[in-house]
Design a protein around this motif. Structure first.
Motif, PDB file in Angstrom:
ATOM      1  N   MET A  34       0.832  -1.195   0.000  1.00 15.75           N
ATOM      2  CA  MET A  34       0.000   0.000   0.000  1.00 15.75           C
ATOM      3  C   MET A  34       0.873   1.254   0.000  1.00 15.75           C
ATOM      4  O   MET A  34       0.424   2.350   0.352  1.00 15.75           O
ATOM      5  N   GLY A  35       2.129   1.083  -0.413  1.00 16.45           N
ATOM      6  CA  GLY A  35       3.029   2.218  -0.466  1.00 16.45           C
ATOM      7  C   GLY A  35       3.634   2.539   0.877  1.00 16.45           C
ATOM      8  O   GLY A  35       3.657   1.708   1.778  1.00 16.45           O
ATOM      9  N   ALA A  36       4.150   3.781   1.008  1.00 18.39           N
ATOM     10  CA  ALA A  36       4.888   4.186   2.210  1.00 18.39           C
ATOM     11  C   ALA A  36       5.981   3.154   2.486  1.00 18.39           C
ATOM     12  O   ALA A  36       6.095   2.613   3.590  1.00 18.39           O
ATOM     13  N   LEU A  37       6.779   2.882   1.476  1.00 20.96           N
ATOM     14  CA  LEU A  37       7.733   1.789   1.546  1.00 20.96           C
ATOM     15  C   LEU A  37       8.799   2.024   2.614  1.00 20.96           C
ATOM     16  O   LEU A  37       9.237   3.147   2.857  1.00 20.96           O
ATOM     17  N   HIS A  38       9.211   0.933   3.240  1.00 21.42           N
ATOM     18  CA  HIS A  38      10.287   0.952   4.218  1.00 21.42           C
ATOM     19  C   HIS A  38      11.123  -0.308   4.022  1.00 21.42           C
ATOM     20  O   HIS A  38      10.885  -1.088   3.077  1.00 21.42           O
ATOM     21  N   GLU A  39      12.094  -0.503   4.881  1.00 24.23           N
ATOM     22  CA  GLU A  39      13.026  -1.612   4.717  1.00 24.23           C
ATOM     23  C   GLU A  39      12.308  -2.967   4.703  1.00 24.23           C
ATOM     24  O   GLU A  39      12.758  -3.910   4.039  1.00 24.23           O
ATOM     25  N   GLY A  40      11.194  -3.078   5.429  1.00 23.67           N
ATOM     26  CA  GLY A  40      10.446  -4.333   5.396  1.00 23.67           C
ATOM     27  C   GLY A  40       9.969  -4.671   3.994  1.00 23.67           C
ATOM     28  O   GLY A  40      10.116  -5.809   3.521  1.00 23.67           O
ATOM     29  N   HIS A  41       9.403  -3.686   3.299  1.00 26.58           N
ATOM     30  CA  HIS A  41       8.977  -3.913   1.915  1.00 26.58           C
ATOM     31  C   HIS A  41      10.176  -4.245   1.016  1.00 26.58           C
ATOM     32  O   HIS A  41      10.100  -5.126   0.151  1.00 26.58           O
ATOM     33  N   LEU A  42      11.260  -3.513   1.232  1.00 30.85           N
ATOM     34  CA  LEU A  42      12.427  -3.707   0.368  1.00 30.85           C
ATOM     35  C   LEU A  42      13.040  -5.086   0.564  1.00 30.85           C
ATOM     36  O   LEU A  42      13.592  -5.665  -0.376  1.00 30.85           O
ATOM     37  N   SER A  43      12.914  -5.644   1.773  1.00 37.07           N
ATOM     38  CA  SER A  43      13.406  -7.007   1.983  1.00 37.07           C
ATOM     39  C   SER A  43      12.581  -8.001   1.170  1.00 37.07           C
ATOM     40  O   SER A  43      13.118  -9.012   0.685  1.00 37.07           O
ATOM     41  N   LEU A  44      11.287  -7.731   1.002  1.00 35.65           N
ATOM     42  CA  LEU A  44      10.455  -8.586   0.156  1.00 35.65           C
ATOM     43  C   LEU A  44      10.860  -8.454  -1.307  1.00 35.65           C
ATOM     44  O   LEU A  44      10.896  -9.443  -2.049  1.00 35.65           O
ATOM     45  N   VAL A  45      11.161  -7.226  -1.717  1.00 37.91           N
ATOM     46  CA  VAL A  45      11.615  -7.010  -3.088  1.00 37.91           C
ATOM     47  C   VAL A  45      12.897  -7.783  -3.350  1.00 37.91           C
ATOM     48  O   VAL A  45      13.050  -8.434  -4.397  1.00 37.91           O
TER      49      VAL A  45
END
Length: 292
Positions: free
Chosen positions: A31-42
């Motif tokens: 849902m956006g507002a990306l942080h390191e948690g999202h980037l680890s999934l990427v």
């Protein structure tokens, strides 16, 4: 990296990638507002796929509080820069009308403990209806080989996994470990709304999980007793949890004894911010197999 707004453009880009021999697609819904948690999934998706798609869509149907929806951070330009740096090839950032066109009348609903307990009980049944419906639509739009979710949202992972199996959606659901800041707090887009004082208080949540695990490691087998240990840690920080639950990690049914892996799940408001966290607690060696 490209940003597309429509399913038609998304599929055209993916068809071109497949025609170029880049056939394996990984997908990270956000849902956006990306942080390191999202980037680890990427990064997990990048390691296993030829093309990585990330969606940015603040889904209105899964919010039960209007203030939570209106206050959810929206920062597409910053998100796009982070996504590109982490290796995303394609961002799907649709308008609400693209996901829910005029006349939209379908809801994906799962029944039972997976959606009626924990977050389902706290936020209402409409929450997981919204989650299941939008994730189904996104998975069908992307046609990914694998989709990546964070274990912090353990119940969501179970709901999505069940939905995919039930509907026969040919996408593998990958649960990645909870991403945490150096102080142990689970990363969340909501963390930026914590005051400095509340941020310190919020650290009681991962401490409570650790205290529960330590109690089990020390030989405590009663879920009620372990609950008391974790609750005391929260109380010391002035935190009254919405729930502090010990459940089966697959079914979310409550357990009485800690003689098999148990999911300890916590939801609590710290100041004005609602936080969730969880951990799977392993039993003491040699005690597995007892009745829960």
């Amino acid at each position: 990296m490209k940003i597309v707004r429509t399913v038609q453009d998304l599929r055209r880009e993916l068809d071109e990638a497949r025609a170029d021999g880049r056939g394996r697609v990984g997908f990270v819904p956000t849902m956006g507002a990306l942080h390191e948690g999202h980037l680890s999934l990427v990064r997990a998706a990048r390691a296993e796929n030829d093309v990585v798609v990330l969606s940015i869509f603040v889904n209105p149907t899964q919010f039960t509080e209007a203030a939570d929806l209106s206050g959810y951070p929206r920062q597409e330009a910053a998100d796009a820069a982070l996504a590109e740096g982490a290796g995303v090839d394609l961002i799907f950032a649709p308008e609400a009308s693209e996901v829910y066109p005029s006349g939209f009348a379908t809801t994906v609903h799962l029944s039972g403990a997976l959606t009626e307990t924990l977050e389902g009980a706290a936020r209402g049944g409409a929450h997981f209806d919204g989650v299941a419906t939008v994730v189904a639509k996104l998975l069908l739009a992307v046609g990914a080989d694998a989709a990546y979710f964070g274990q912090k949202d353990a119940q969501q992972v179970l709901v999505v996994t069940r939905m995919v199996a039930d509907l026969g959606i040919p996408t593998r659901i990958v649960a990645c470990p909870t991403s945490r800041d150096d102080d142990g707090l689970a990363r969340s887009s909501r963390n930026v709304r914590l005051s400095a004082e509340d941020r310190t208080r919020a650290l009681a949540i991962p401490r409570a999980l650790a205290a529960a695990a330590a109690a089990v490691s020390g030989g405590e087998a009663s879920a009620e007793a372990v609950h008391g240990v974790a609750a005391a840690v929260l109380a010391d920080a002035g935190i009254e949890p919405e729930y502090l639950a010990f459940v089966d990690p697959a079914s979310l049914e409550p357990v009485r004894t800690m003689d098999a892996p148990v999911l300890c799940a916590i939801a609590a408001r710290v100041g004005e911010v609602r936080l969730i966290d969880n951990a799977v607690i392993e039993p003491v060696a040699g005690t597995e197999g007892g009745a829960a």
